[in-house]
Motif scaffolding. Structure first.
Motif, PDB file in Angstrom:
ATOM      1  N   GLU A  66     -49.518   3.305  11.928  1.00 30.87           N
ATOM      2  CA  GLU A  66     -49.626   2.831  10.491  1.00 30.87           C
ATOM      3  C   GLU A  66     -48.599   2.747   9.679  1.00 30.87           C
ATOM      4  N   SER A  67     -46.953   2.936  10.203  1.00 35.94           N
ATOM      5  CA  SER A  67     -45.914   2.841   9.271  1.00 35.94           C
ATOM      6  C   SER A  67     -45.773   1.369   9.092  1.00 35.94           C
ATOM      7  N   LYS A  68     -45.202   1.001   7.543  1.00 34.07           N
ATOM      8  CA  LYS A  68     -44.838  -0.271   7.285  1.00 34.07           C
ATOM      9  C   LYS A  68     -43.331  -0.457   7.712  1.00 34.07           C
ATOM     10  N   LEU A  69     -43.065  -1.506   8.730  1.00 32.72           N
ATOM     11  CA  LEU A  69     -41.847  -1.825   9.125  1.00 32.72           C
ATOM     12  C   LEU A  69     -41.368  -3.159   8.721  1.00 32.72           C
ATOM     13  N   GLN A  70     -40.164  -3.140   8.328  1.00 28.85           N
ATOM     14  CA  GLN A  70     -39.615  -4.399   8.006  1.00 28.85           C
ATOM     15  C   GLN A  70     -38.586  -4.750   9.116  1.00 28.85           C
ATOM     16  N   ILE A  71     -38.712  -5.790   9.847  1.00 31.64           N
ATOM     17  CA  ILE A  71     -38.092  -6.385  11.105  1.00 31.64           C
ATOM     18  C   ILE A  71     -36.951  -7.371  10.426  1.00 31.64           C
ATOM     19  N   LEU A  72     -35.713  -7.253  10.489  1.00 36.10           N
ATOM     20  CA  LEU A  72     -34.759  -7.841   9.847  1.00 36.10           C
ATOM     21  C   LEU A  72     -33.879  -8.559  10.975  1.00 36.10           C
ATOM     22  N   PHE A  73     -34.537 -10.031  11.063  1.00 35.07           N
ATOM     23  CA  PHE A  73     -33.865 -10.960  12.122  1.00 35.07           C
ATOM     24  C   PHE A  73     -32.299 -11.114  11.699  1.00 35.07           C
ATOM     25  N   ALA A  74     -32.167 -11.332  10.194  1.00 39.44           N
ATOM     26  CA  ALA A  74     -30.721 -11.234   9.737  1.00 39.44           C
ATOM     27  C   ALA A  74     -29.695 -10.262  10.074  1.00 39.44           C
ATOM     28  N   ALA A  75     -30.067  -8.999  10.335  1.00 44.39           N
ATOM     29  CA  ALA A  75     -29.517  -7.916  10.857  1.00 44.39           C
ATOM     30  C   ALA A  75     -29.018  -8.188  12.332  1.00 44.39           C
ATOM     31  N   ALA A  76     -29.962  -8.668  12.994  1.00 44.75           N
ATOM     32  CA  ALA A  76     -29.852  -8.826  14.503  1.00 44.75           C
ATOM     33  C   ALA A  76     -29.026  -9.810  14.617  1.00 44.75           C
ATOM     34  N   ASN A  77     -29.031 -10.898  13.780  1.00 49.54           N
ATOM     35  CA  ASN A  77     -28.182 -11.963  14.214  1.00 49.54           C
ATOM     36  C   ASN A  77     -26.527 -11.757  13.758  1.00 49.54           C
ATOM     37  N   ARG A  78     -26.465 -10.530  13.239  1.00 49.72           N
ATOM     38  CA  ARG A  78     -24.761 -10.193  13.017  1.00 49.72           C
ATOM     39  C   ARG A  78     -24.432  -8.868  13.707  1.00 49.72           C
ATOM     40  N   ASP A  79     -25.089  -8.707  14.622  1.00 47.62           N
ATOM     41  CA  ASP A  79     -24.842  -7.380  15.678  1.00 47.62           C
ATOM     42  C   ASP A  79     -23.542  -7.837  16.357  1.00 47.62           C
ATOM     43  N   PRO A  80     -22.524  -6.825  16.377  1.00 44.09           N
ATOM     44  CA  PRO A  80     -21.374  -7.132  16.934  1.00 44.09           C
ATOM     45  C   PRO A  80     -21.469  -6.892  18.624  1.00 44.09           C
ATOM     46  N   GLU A  81     -22.434  -6.420  18.882  1.00 46.84           N
ATOM     47  CA  GLU A  81     -22.734  -5.971  20.407  1.00 46.84           C
ATOM     48  C   GLU A  81     -23.060  -7.327  21.155  1.00 46.84           C
ATOM     49  N   VAL A  82     -23.862  -8.178  20.183  1.00 47.57           N
ATOM     50  CA  VAL A  82     -24.432  -9.457  20.718  1.00 47.57           C
ATOM     51  C   VAL A  82     -23.505 -10.706  20.596  1.00 47.57           C
ATOM     52  N   PHE A  83     -22.676 -10.737  19.298  1.00 47.21           N
ATOM     53  CA  PHE A  83     -22.249 -12.042  19.094  1.00 47.21           C
ATOM     54  C   PHE A  83     -20.681 -11.526  18.649  1.00 47.21           C
ATOM     55  N   ASP A  84     -19.835 -12.124  19.270  1.00 46.16           N
ATOM     56  CA  ASP A  84     -18.461 -11.951  18.762  1.00 46.16           C
ATOM     57  C   ASP A  84     -18.009 -12.489  17.461  1.00 46.16           C
ATOM     58  N   ASN A  85     -17.345 -11.829  16.641  1.00 47.50           N
ATOM     59  CA  ASN A  85     -17.195 -12.182  15.521  1.00 47.50           C
ATOM     60  C   ASN A  85     -18.530 -12.351  14.707  1.00 47.50           C
ATOM     61  N   PRO A  86     -19.485 -11.493  14.569  1.00 50.42           N
ATOM     62  CA  PRO A  86     -20.762 -12.084  14.142  1.00 50.42           C
ATOM     63  C   PRO A  86     -20.797 -12.463  12.598  1.00 50.42           C
ATOM     64  N   ASP A  87     -19.902 -12.035  11.865  1.00 47.88           N
ATOM     65  CA  ASP A  87     -19.953 -12.272  10.247  1.00 47.88           C
ATOM     66  C   ASP A  87     -19.108 -13.893  10.102  1.00 47.88           C
ATOM     67  N   GLU A  88     -18.659 -14.304  11.061  1.00 50.90           N
ATOM     68  CA  GLU A  88     -17.687 -15.520  11.248  1.00 50.90           C
ATOM     69  C   GLU A  88     -18.621 -16.812  11.560  1.00 50.90           C
ATOM     70  N   PHE A  89     -18.519 -17.608  10.634  1.00 54.22           N
ATOM     71  CA  PHE A  89     -19.367 -19.137  10.984  1.00 54.22           C
ATOM     72  C   PHE A  89     -18.554 -19.878  11.924  1.00 54.22           C
ATOM     73  N   SER A  90     -19.091 -20.149  13.091  1.00 57.79           N
ATOM     74  CA  SER A  90     -18.303 -20.850  14.147  1.00 57.79           C
ATOM     75  C   SER A  90     -19.030 -21.886  14.957  1.00 57.79           C
ATOM     76  N   ILE A  91     -18.633 -23.162  14.879  1.00 59.86           N
ATOM     77  CA  ILE A  91     -19.221 -24.314  15.537  1.00 59.86           C
ATOM     78  C   ILE A  91     -18.818 -24.466  16.933  1.00 59.86           C
ATOM     79  N   ASP A  92     -17.930 -23.077  17.252  1.00 58.24           N
ATOM     80  CA  ASP A  92     -17.451 -23.171  18.543  1.00 58.24           C
ATOM     81  C   ASP A  92     -18.193 -22.203  19.681  1.00 58.24           C
ATOM     82  N   ARG A  93     -19.145 -21.876  19.279  1.00 70.86           N
ATOM     83  CA  ARG A  93     -20.055 -20.940  20.221  1.00 70.86           C
ATOM     84  C   ARG A  93     -20.633 -21.564  21.000  1.00 70.86           C
TER      85      ARG A  93
END
Length: 163
Positions: A66-93
């Motif tokens: 019964e813990s209240k959890l916040q799942i942050l999609f925004a954090a997952a979308n900036r994971d350096p293990e998932v995305f190269d240069n995760p904080d960089e906007f690129s239309i070359d992906r």
């Protein structure tokens, strides 16, 4: 609420990055990548709240029932293990890779059923925005005040109409 917020985030990227807007005009095949990248970096829904039904351990941390959890999609979308240069906007992906890894619409049984329609709406909107010409801010934008929603409630712009 999320789709209008998303459309303002798309528009703001075009305002902030006129070189990207020009590139999209030259190569409209990149519009789906642009839309997906805005969803990844600027998504209108940053996360959701959930309550777990049973005690669990997540990455070595005990989480009581019964813990209240916040799942942050925004954090997952900036994971350096998932995305190269995760904080960089690129239309070359790679579009397929980007769609597969992007948590902007959630995942699994919590995937937003409106996600595919929102992507299409974004692409259609961007195609029309680009046809109208260059865009710039014409005043101070106002951010949406909702806690879990991201976007603009006011985005004053001025178009330099295309010839």
């Amino acid at each position: 609420e999320s789709t209008p917020a998303f459309l303002t985030l798309l528009m703001m990227r075009l305002v902030k990055m006129p070189e990207v807007a020009e590139r999209l005009r030259q190569d409209p095949a990149l519009i789906p990548v642009f839309v997906e990248e805005v969803l990844r970096l600027d998504g209108p829904v940053q996360g959701v709240f959930r309550t777990n039904r049973q005690e669990t351990v997540l990455h070595g941390t005990d989480i009581p029932e019964e813990s209240k959890l916040q799942i942050l999609f925004a954090a997952a979308n900036r994971d350096p293990e998932v995305f190269d240069n995760p904080d960089e906007f690129s239309i070359d992906r790679d579009l397929a890779d980007l769609k597969r890894k992007n948590f902007g619409f959630g995942i699994g049984i919590h995937f937003c059923i409106g996600g595919p329609v929102a992507r299409i709406e974004g692409e259609v909107a961007v195609r029309h925005m680009l046809k109208m010409g260059d865009v710039e801010l014409a005043g101070e934008p106002e951010f949406v005040s909702a806690f879990i929603l991201r976007g603009y409630s006011s985005l004053p712009i001025r178009w330099s109409l295309a010839e």
